[in-house]
Write a protein that holds these residues in place. Sequence first.
Motif, PDB file in Angstrom:
ATOM      1  N   THR A  34       4.404   9.319  21.838  1.00  0.00           N
ATOM      2  CA  THR A  34       5.056   9.412  20.532  1.00  0.00           C
ATOM      3  C   THR A  34       4.032   8.966  19.490  1.00  0.00           C
ATOM      4  N   PRO A  35       4.255   9.289  18.205  1.00  0.00           N
ATOM      5  CA  PRO A  35       3.302   8.846  17.177  1.00  0.00           C
ATOM      6  C   PRO A  35       3.121   7.327  17.186  1.00  0.00           C
ATOM      7  N   GLU A  36       4.202   6.573  17.395  1.00  0.00           N
ATOM      8  CA  GLU A  36       4.105   5.115  17.410  1.00  0.00           C
ATOM      9  C   GLU A  36       3.249   4.628  18.595  1.00  0.00           C
ATOM     10  N   LEU A  41      -1.324   2.233  21.437  1.00  0.00           N
ATOM     11  CA  LEU A  41      -1.585   2.416  22.868  1.00  0.00           C
ATOM     12  C   LEU A  41      -2.499   1.359  23.493  1.00  0.00           C
ATOM     13  N   PHE A  42      -3.598   1.045  22.828  1.00  0.00           N
ATOM     14  CA  PHE A  42      -4.601   0.148  23.415  1.00  0.00           C
ATOM     15  C   PHE A  42      -4.432  -1.307  22.956  1.00  0.00           C
ATOM     16  N   SER A  43      -3.386  -1.584  22.164  1.00  0.00           N
ATOM     17  CA  SER A  43      -3.185  -2.958  21.679  1.00  0.00           C
ATOM     18  C   SER A  43      -2.677  -3.851  22.806  1.00  0.00           C
ATOM     19  N   PRO A  44      -3.226  -5.093  22.915  1.00  0.00           N
ATOM     20  CA  PRO A  44      -2.731  -6.011  23.929  1.00  0.00           C
ATOM     21  C   PRO A  44      -1.242  -6.292  23.723  1.00  0.00           C
ATOM     22  N   SER A  70     -16.656   4.777  25.534  1.00  0.00           N
ATOM     23  CA  SER A  70     -15.459   4.831  24.696  1.00  0.00           C
ATOM     24  C   SER A  70     -14.347   5.540  25.451  1.00  0.00           C
ATOM     25  N   ILE A  71     -13.107   5.252  25.027  1.00  0.00           N
ATOM     26  CA  ILE A  71     -11.938   5.837  25.694  1.00  0.00           C
ATOM     27  C   ILE A  71     -10.978   6.358  24.631  1.00  0.00           C
ATOM     28  N   THR A  72     -10.446   7.551  24.873  1.00  0.00           N
ATOM     29  CA  THR A  72      -9.494   8.147  23.933  1.00  0.00           C
ATOM     30  C   THR A  72      -8.324   8.738  24.717  1.00  0.00           C
ATOM     31  N   ALA A  73      -7.224   8.946  24.003  1.00  0.00           N
ATOM     32  CA  ALA A  73      -6.054   9.578  24.617  1.00  0.00           C
ATOM     33  C   ALA A  73      -5.562  10.689  23.708  1.00  0.00           C
ATOM     34  N   ASN A  74      -5.138  11.780  24.310  1.00  0.00           N
ATOM     35  CA  ASN A  74      -4.557  12.893  23.564  1.00  0.00           C
ATOM     36  C   ASN A  74      -3.353  13.406  24.317  1.00  0.00           C
ATOM     37  N   SER A  75      -2.355  13.857  23.580  1.00  0.00           N
ATOM     38  CA  SER A  75      -1.200  14.424  24.278  1.00  0.00           C
ATOM     39  C   SER A  75      -0.469  15.412  23.410  1.00  0.00           C
TER      40      SER A  75
END
Length: 94
Positions: A34-36, A41-44, A70-75
């Motif tokens: 989701t946008p949120e 996503l990567f926040s502790p 580096s690390i990224t996420a897409n969906s």
Amino acid sequence: MSQASANIRKLLIESISDERAALVKIHDSGPGLTPETREKLFSPFYTTKPEGMGMGLSICRSIVTAHGGSITANSLQGAGTTFEFTIPAKTEPG
Ligand SMILES: Nc1ncnc2c1ncn2[C@@H]1O[C@H](COP(=O)(O)OP(=O)(O)O)[C@@H](O)[C@H]1O
Ligand SMILES: [Mg+2]
């Protein structure tokens, strides 16, 4: 992926490397982001799971960045999520 019915749970892991870096892609058939969630996503301690700790991706990012990558996420909503990370190859001194 526990949200997807058992017969459509798929996880695809690809890796490619050359003399400069390794790239790993992990694609799942989960619910997507989701946008949120995408934002946090990567926040502790960010989790949407009742029993979640929210540390998994934070630790992943720490490990990858500690190695200079580096690390990224897409969906796409409903079409799963793809994580990608790179790790640069070790450069010889001199
Ligand atoms: N592959 C994924 N697909 C969709 N959402 C994800 C995925 N991985 C993580 N998330 C979202 O990011 C949040 C944080 O993930 P993570 O840091 O691994 O902690 P946890 O798994 O304990 O919740 C999850 O609660 C979930 O909302
Ligand atoms: Mg997790």
